[in-house]
Motif scaffolding. Structure first.
Motif, PDB file in Angstrom:
ATOM      1  N   UNK A 180       0.821  -1.228   0.000  1.00 17.79           N
ATOM      2  CA  UNK A 180       0.000   0.000   0.000  1.00 17.79           C
ATOM      3  C   UNK A 180       0.845   1.265   0.000  1.00 17.79           C
ATOM      4  N   UNK A 181       2.032   1.198   0.619  1.00 23.69           N
ATOM      5  CA  UNK A 181       2.910   2.364   0.671  1.00 23.69           C
ATOM      6  C   UNK A 181       3.427   2.697  -0.729  1.00 23.69           C
ATOM      7  N   UNK A 182       3.734   1.658  -1.505  1.00 27.30           N
ATOM      8  CA  UNK A 182       4.168   1.847  -2.886  1.00 27.30           C
ATOM      9  C   UNK A 182       3.092   2.529  -3.724  1.00 27.30           C
ATOM     10  N   UNK A 183       1.833   2.217  -3.415  1.00 29.57           N
ATOM     11  CA  UNK A 183       0.731   2.735  -4.224  1.00 29.57           C
ATOM     12  C   UNK A 183       0.644   4.249  -4.228  1.00 29.57           C
ATOM     13  N   UNK A 184       1.175   4.889  -3.201  1.00 34.61           N
ATOM     14  CA  UNK A 184       1.127   6.349  -3.147  1.00 34.61           C
ATOM     15  C   UNK A 184       1.957   6.943  -4.285  1.00 34.61           C
ATOM     16  N   UNK A 185       3.037   6.259  -4.662  1.00 28.42           N
ATOM     17  CA  UNK A 185       3.894   6.747  -5.738  1.00 28.42           C
ATOM     18  C   UNK A 185       3.181   6.623  -7.084  1.00 28.42           C
ATOM     19  N   UNK A 186       2.551   5.474  -7.311  1.00 23.39           N
ATOM     20  CA  UNK A 186       1.807   5.272  -8.556  1.00 23.39           C
ATOM     21  C   UNK A 186       0.702   6.321  -8.684  1.00 23.39           C
ATOM     22  N   UNK A 187      -0.025   6.532  -7.606  1.00 21.41           N
ATOM     23  CA  UNK A 187      -1.138   7.482  -7.626  1.00 21.41           C
ATOM     24  C   UNK A 187      -0.657   8.902  -7.872  1.00 21.41           C
ATOM     25  N   UNK A 188       0.467   9.265  -7.284  1.00 21.08           N
ATOM     26  CA  UNK A 188       0.961  10.637  -7.401  1.00 21.08           C
ATOM     27  C   UNK A 188       1.605  10.919  -8.751  1.00 21.08           C
ATOM     28  N   UNK A 206      -6.593   1.826  -2.105  1.00 22.97           N
ATOM     29  CA  UNK A 206      -5.568   2.660  -1.463  1.00 22.97           C
ATOM     30  C   UNK A 206      -4.990   3.626  -2.489  1.00 22.97           C
ATOM     31  N   UNK A 207      -4.777   3.121  -3.698  1.00 29.30           N
ATOM     32  CA  UNK A 207      -4.299   3.997  -4.773  1.00 29.30           C
ATOM     33  C   UNK A 207      -5.297   5.105  -5.056  1.00 29.30           C
ATOM     34  N   UNK A 208      -6.581   4.753  -5.057  1.00 28.75           N
ATOM     35  CA  UNK A 208      -7.632   5.749  -5.286  1.00 28.75           C
ATOM     36  C   UNK A 208      -7.590   6.822  -4.206  1.00 28.75           C
ATOM     37  N   UNK A 209      -7.450   6.395  -2.961  1.00 28.38           N
ATOM     38  CA  UNK A 209      -7.420   7.356  -1.861  1.00 28.38           C
ATOM     39  C   UNK A 209      -6.231   8.314  -1.986  1.00 28.38           C
ATOM     40  N   UNK A 210      -5.069   7.769  -2.288  1.00 34.48           N
ATOM     41  CA  UNK A 210      -3.885   8.618  -2.450  1.00 34.48           C
ATOM     42  C   UNK A 210      -4.066   9.584  -3.616  1.00 34.48           C
ATOM     43  N   UNK A 211      -4.647   9.092  -4.715  1.00 35.45           N
ATOM     44  CA  UNK A 211      -4.855   9.945  -5.891  1.00 35.45           C
ATOM     45  C   UNK A 211      -5.796  11.101  -5.566  1.00 35.45           C
ATOM     46  N   UNK A 212      -6.859  10.806  -4.824  1.00 33.31           N
ATOM     47  CA  UNK A 212      -7.796  11.865  -4.433  1.00 33.31           C
ATOM     48  C   UNK A 212      -7.121  12.888  -3.528  1.00 33.31           C
ATOM     49  N   UNK A 213      -6.267  12.413  -2.631  1.00 35.86           N
ATOM     50  CA  UNK A 213      -5.549  13.323  -1.737  1.00 35.86           C
ATOM     51  C   UNK A 213      -4.626  14.251  -2.520  1.00 35.86           C
ATOM     52  N   UNK A 214      -4.154  13.772  -3.676  1.00 37.98           N
ATOM     53  CA  UNK A 214      -3.275  14.573  -4.529  1.00 37.98           C
ATOM     54  C   UNK A 214      -4.065  15.411  -5.532  1.00 37.98           C
ATOM     55  N   UNK A 215      -5.398  15.327  -5.467  1.00 39.58           N
ATOM     56  CA  UNK A 215      -6.232  16.123  -6.360  1.00 39.58           C
ATOM     57  C   UNK A 215      -6.363  15.569  -7.765  1.00 39.58           C
ATOM     58  N   UNK A 216      -6.145  14.258  -7.924  1.00 39.14           N
ATOM     59  CA  UNK A 216      -6.240  13.641  -9.250  1.00 39.14           C
ATOM     60  C   UNK A 216      -7.678  13.248  -9.565  1.00 39.14           C
ATOM     61  N   UNK A 217      -7.988  13.195 -10.863  1.00 38.79           N
ATOM     62  CA  UNK A 217      -9.272  12.655 -11.312  1.00 38.79           C
ATOM     63  C   UNK A 217      -9.177  11.138 -11.380  1.00 38.79           C
ATOM     64  N   UNK A 218     -10.288  10.473 -11.033  1.00 40.98           N
ATOM     65  CA  UNK A 218     -10.350   9.019 -11.063  1.00 40.98           C
ATOM     66  C   UNK A 218     -11.253   8.591 -12.219  1.00 40.98           C
ATOM     67  N   UNK A 219     -10.851   7.564 -12.948  1.00 43.77           N
ATOM     68  CA  UNK A 219     -11.619   7.007 -14.050  1.00 43.77           C
ATOM     69  C   UNK A 219     -11.816   5.517 -13.789  1.00 43.77           C
ATOM     70  N   UNK A 220     -12.990   4.984 -14.086  1.00 46.66           N
ATOM     71  CA  UNK A 220     -13.275   3.580 -13.806  1.00 46.66           C
ATOM     72  C   UNK A 220     -14.068   2.936 -14.934  1.00 46.66           C
ATOM     73  N   UNK A 221     -13.762   1.670 -15.169  1.00 45.04           N
ATOM     74  CA  UNK A 221     -14.460   0.881 -16.189  1.00 45.04           C
ATOM     75  C   UNK A 221     -15.756   0.337 -15.592  1.00 45.04           C
ATOM     76  N   UNK A 222     -16.886   0.448 -16.277  1.00 45.55           N
ATOM     77  CA  UNK A 222     -18.151  -0.093 -15.759  1.00 45.55           C
ATOM     78  C   UNK A 222     -18.190  -1.611 -15.862  1.00 45.55           C
TER      79      UNK A 222
END
Length: 259
Positions: A180-188, A206-222
């Motif tokens: 999970x700690x690694x995921x912060x780098x991918x998200x950022x 966890x990646x989603x949470x880190x991305x949101x904290x960095x102000x990133x947009x999230x995209x998801x496949x239905x």
């Protein structure tokens, strides 16, 4: 000298952020000649927090890495990066969706980023290489240690044609708490985060949470209504829905939501 100190502690403490932080805070002495020799070996394959080429995107992330060890083309860190993540237990549906999305990034001056894990991550890197799309792999283990072994061929090929980074030196083995700690780098690193498959209790969240904290947009496949995937929940919570691979480029750069 400060740069060497950061690399020294990163090697001494196998990249463990808190131990490196404490060593710096307590002004721990530097007296191990063997580690200093190791610093000389890797200083030209490392990016430290004080270097000009340290990714600006990582400076505001939770506990920014003190040192990034790398193999490959570090200039990719300055490009248009899109992070793509998903389940290790990838379904055929998830694999097809990931392949479609990555393929449609070809020719659009994009760089993919993922974690070189089993499942979706491996698909991201494999398809990127097949389509000549630059790709960045963020490792959970040491920079010289490929995990899982089944992705060794990808690991070697990405070194030649992309970029591999890790905050862990040499052959540091993977520890579960590092995932999970690694995921912060991918998200950022990504300008945006795309989730192609995810399930409850998944590290993808966890990646989603880190991305949101960095102000990133999230995209998801239905997914189908009876699927256990939580991608639909992400969309319901505000993630952009991706119907087709061609939607990616339009949404990322033009912020267009196709209904």
């Amino acid at each position: 000298m400060i740069r060497d100190i950061l690399i020294y502690f990163a090697i001494k403490y196998n990249g463990e952020w808190q131990k490196i932080f404490d060593a710096i805070k307590n002004k721990e002495s530097i007296d191990d000649e063997e580690i200093l020799k190791q610093v000389e070996k890797v200083k030209n394959q490392s990016i430290t927090l004080i270097d000009e080429d340290y990714p600006e995107r990582l400076k505001n992330v939770f506990k920014p890495p003190f040192v990034l060890f790398y193999k490959g083309d570090k200039s990719l860190l300055k490009g248009n990066i899109v992070s793509i993540v998903g389940s290790r237990l990838a379904s055929e549906y998830g694999k097809r969706a990931t392949k479609s999305i990555v393929t449609d990034l070809k020719g659009k001056n994009m760089i993919t980023c993922s974690g070189l894990a089993k499942g979706i991550d491996g698909v991201v890197h494999k398809v990127s290489l097949e389509e000549n799309i630059p790709t960045i792999a963020v490792l959970t283990s040491g920079i010289d240690y490929c995990y899982p072994k089944e992705n060794l061929s990808l690991y070697l090929e990405i070194q030649k044609r992309g970029l591999i980074i890790s905050e862990y030196p040499f052959k540091t083995h993977l520890l579960r708490e590092q995932i999970p700690f690694r995921n912060r780098i991918i998200a950022a690193l990504g300008d945006n985060l795309i989730v192609t498959e995810a399930y409850p209790q998944s590290g993808t969240l966890i990646s989603v949470r880190y991305a949101l904290e960095c102000g990133k947009d999230i995209y998801a496949v239905p997914y189908p209504f009876d699927s256990e995937s939580i991608c639909n929940k992400l969309i319901n919570d505000g993630a952009y829905l991706i119907c087709h691979g061609d939607d990616i480029f339009k949404k990322i750069w033009n912020k267009v939501i196709i209904i």
